[in-house]
Structures are given as C-alpha cells and as structure tokens.
Design a protein around this motif. Structure first.
Motif, PDB file in Angstrom:
ATOM      1  N   UNK A   1      -9.686  13.118   9.092  1.00 59.16           N
ATOM      2  CA  UNK A   1      -8.224  13.107   9.144  1.00 59.16           C
ATOM      3  C   UNK A   1      -7.680  11.772   8.671  1.00 59.16           C
ATOM      4  N   UNK A   2      -8.287  10.710   9.170  1.00 56.08           N
ATOM      5  CA  UNK A   2      -7.872   9.375   8.742  1.00 56.08           C
ATOM      6  C   UNK A   2      -7.990   9.245   7.232  1.00 56.08           C
ATOM      7  N   UNK A   3      -9.100   9.706   6.722  1.00 62.02           N
ATOM      8  CA  UNK A   3      -9.329   9.620   5.286  1.00 62.02           C
ATOM      9  C   UNK A   3      -8.240  10.375   4.517  1.00 62.02           C
ATOM     10  N   UNK A   4      -7.894  11.533   5.018  1.00 65.14           N
ATOM     11  CA  UNK A   4      -6.879  12.344   4.342  1.00 65.14           C
ATOM     12  C   UNK A   4      -5.487  11.734   4.488  1.00 65.14           C
ATOM     13  N   UNK A   5      -5.244  11.090   5.611  1.00 61.31           N
ATOM     14  CA  UNK A   5      -3.904  10.576   5.892  1.00 61.31           C
ATOM     15  C   UNK A   5      -3.665   9.192   5.304  1.00 61.31           C
TER      16      UNK A   5
ATOM     17  N   UNK B   1      -1.848   2.778  13.008  1.00 58.19           N
ATOM     18  CA  UNK B   1      -0.649   3.616  12.987  1.00 58.19           C
ATOM     19  C   UNK B   1      -0.997   5.097  12.840  1.00 58.19           C
ATOM     20  N   UNK B   2      -1.974   5.388  12.005  1.00 54.90           N
ATOM     21  CA  UNK B   2      -2.379   6.782  11.832  1.00 54.90           C
ATOM     22  C   UNK B   2      -2.946   7.348  13.129  1.00 54.90           C
ATOM     23  N   UNK B   3      -3.739   6.542  13.814  1.00 54.14           N
ATOM     24  CA  UNK B   3      -4.271   7.000  15.100  1.00 54.14           C
ATOM     25  C   UNK B   3      -3.130   7.245  16.071  1.00 54.14           C
TER      26      UNK B   3
ATOM     27  N   UNK C   1      10.833   7.135   9.884  1.00 52.00           N
ATOM     28  CA  UNK C   1      10.006   7.072   8.687  1.00 52.00           C
ATOM     29  C   UNK C   1       8.790   7.977   8.842  1.00 52.00           C
ATOM     30  N   UNK C   2       8.553   8.780   7.845  1.00 50.95           N
ATOM     31  CA  UNK C   2       7.466   9.752   7.923  1.00 50.95           C
ATOM     32  C   UNK C   2       6.109   9.074   8.079  1.00 50.95           C
TER      33      UNK C   2
ATOM     34  N   UNK D   1       2.419   3.558  -0.009  1.00 45.90           N
ATOM     35  CA  UNK D   1       3.810   3.939   0.212  1.00 45.90           C
ATOM     36  C   UNK D   1       4.718   2.700   0.152  1.00 45.90           C
ATOM     37  N   UNK D   2       5.325   2.530  -1.005  1.00 48.54           N
ATOM     38  CA  UNK D   2       6.146   1.334  -1.234  1.00 48.54           C
ATOM     39  C   UNK D   2       7.424   1.358  -0.418  1.00 48.54           C
ATOM     40  N   UNK D   3       7.792   2.526   0.095  1.00 48.74           N
ATOM     41  CA  UNK D   3       9.059   2.654   0.800  1.00 48.74           C
ATOM     42  C   UNK D   3       8.924   2.497   2.305  1.00 48.74           C
TER      43      UNK D   3
END
Lengths: 119, 119
Positions: free
Chosen positions: A38-42, A24-26, A114-115, B2-4
């Motif tokens: 970036x992955x590590x930070x996110x 999902x982050x990618x 959703x963020x 992130x529980x939400x």
DNA sequence: CGGTATCCTTTCGGATACTG
DNA sequence: CAGTATCCGAAAGGATACCG
C-alpha cells in the motif's frame, strides 16, 4: 556537526526524503496502519530499495512498528505508527499551519483538506 | 511528486541541510539578526558556497531578509529573520519538545538550555 | 507479496583559490 | 568582508532484475 544537539539530531530524520511522507501515509491508514504494498502504491515514484530502507530507519528510531504475519502466504507485512510517530504527525500539522499562515500560494490547500496529507 | 501539497513543499526547505540551523543561528542573534561572517563562524564546517546558496534560498522563500550597507567598506551584509522565519522557529521548538518527550537519549538537552539551539 | 542485489547516474557538498 | 568560480569525491537515489 553537533551530535548531541536534540534539534540537529531530530532534523536528521525529519530531513530525509520520503521519511515524513511515509509517516503521513501511515497516518492516513486505519489506526496509522498500512502494508508495504500500500505504501508503495501510495507513494508514486518511490523505489522498493528506498522504501524498505526508510522503513528500517523509521523503525530503528521508534516511529513505526513492523508486524509480520508469517502464517499467511505470501507473508504479510504491516507497518504502524507508534505513539511517538503519531506525536510527530502533530508537529507536521503545526508545520502545515505555519505554511498556510505565511505562504500565500497555498489557497488550494486552504480551501479543502488536502488529498495528500489529510491533516 | 505532488508539487501542490503544502506539507510536501514545506518539507523541501525544512529538509535541506544547514537551512534550519542557519535560521536557528539567526534566532540566537540580536533581533534575529546576524552578519555573514558571524553565521560562517557559528556554523562550523559550512563552506562559503553552501552558506551563500542557502541564504539565497531562504531569502527567496521569505524566511530571511538581506540588508547590505554599501556605505561602509568593506561592504557589510546583515541577514535577519522575517516574521515568517520567527514563526518557523516556533515549529522547531515544537519539534524539539517532541524529541525530548519521545526520545530518551537527550538528557543533557533536558537538563539545560542546549548551547546550540537555545530554544 | 515483500523485499534484496546490482548497477549506474546524478546530485550535493567539501576544499580551495580568487575577487570587488 | 562577503561572497563567486572551479574542481572533485562520496553518497544518495533511480532503474531493473531477481528471490523466498
């Protein structure tokens, strides 16, 4: 267990902690692309050991591709979703829609994108 | 974590070992229905502790419903997929289709309806 | 920056025995 | 039959330090 069952085997990497969140982050990155740092930070809370382990597994499964730029210093590593990885994100979207349909405690997620997952 | 996040929370029970396989076994039963002993027999390797634990979790999540017939002896317990549970099976089908599209080592599963998942 | 190596803790699941 | 209780071992993961 049944090693030949497609569903079972698919569950194997679906089910590992962090794996889908990494995808999902990618997906949220430009062209499904992000760097290791970036992955590590996110992904707050993930340790370098686990992150590098998961990245290797996902690469071995053909869901991501690693590209190293040796010409730069320090070395720069990029990870990118493959077409298979992108296609799996679609299933995750279905999963999200399922949750929003059948679970009532996701109003916040319903109201907005959703963020975290941005699907 | 992130529980939400809907996706994250959905992953929580998607990802637990045996959970999806239990749902699949119920799906294979008449009207998404099976007894405890049938589940135990159909999921070789699962221990009673793990099975009863997973069943409780799945019931708490609203994916299955438990029905006990106290009038019979010994007591008879039935577990049945709820509409939410049935809907989740559809996502598992998508997951299977994804696997069959992008993973090449599933020819046996492509040729026939897999005996295990029967999706 | 992009990892690996080491250590240590905790969690999970397997095996087994037992009970209403 | 439908579970619960107890014990145990393996494995995953966290924290941390270090390296090319």
């Amino acid at each position: 267990m049944d090693e030949n069952c497609t569903v079972y085997r698919t569950m194997e990497y679906i089910s590992k902690r962090w794996s889908m969140l990494i995808l999902l982050e990618l997906f949220k990155g430009q062209d499904g692309n992000k760097r290791y740092s970036e992955l590590k930070a996110d992904l707050p809370g993930i340790t370098p050991k686990v992150l590098s382990g998961r990245l290797k597994e996902l690469e071995a499964e053909g869901l991501i591709r690693k590209k190293v730029d040796m010409s730069s210093f320090p070395v720069r590593s990029d990870y990118q979703l493959t077409p298979a990885g992108f296609a799996l994100i679609d299933v995750v979207k279905d999963l999200k829609n399922w949750a929003l349909t059948w679970k009532i405690d996701n109003e916040a997620c319903k109201r907005m994108d959703c963020a975290r997952c941005r699907l």
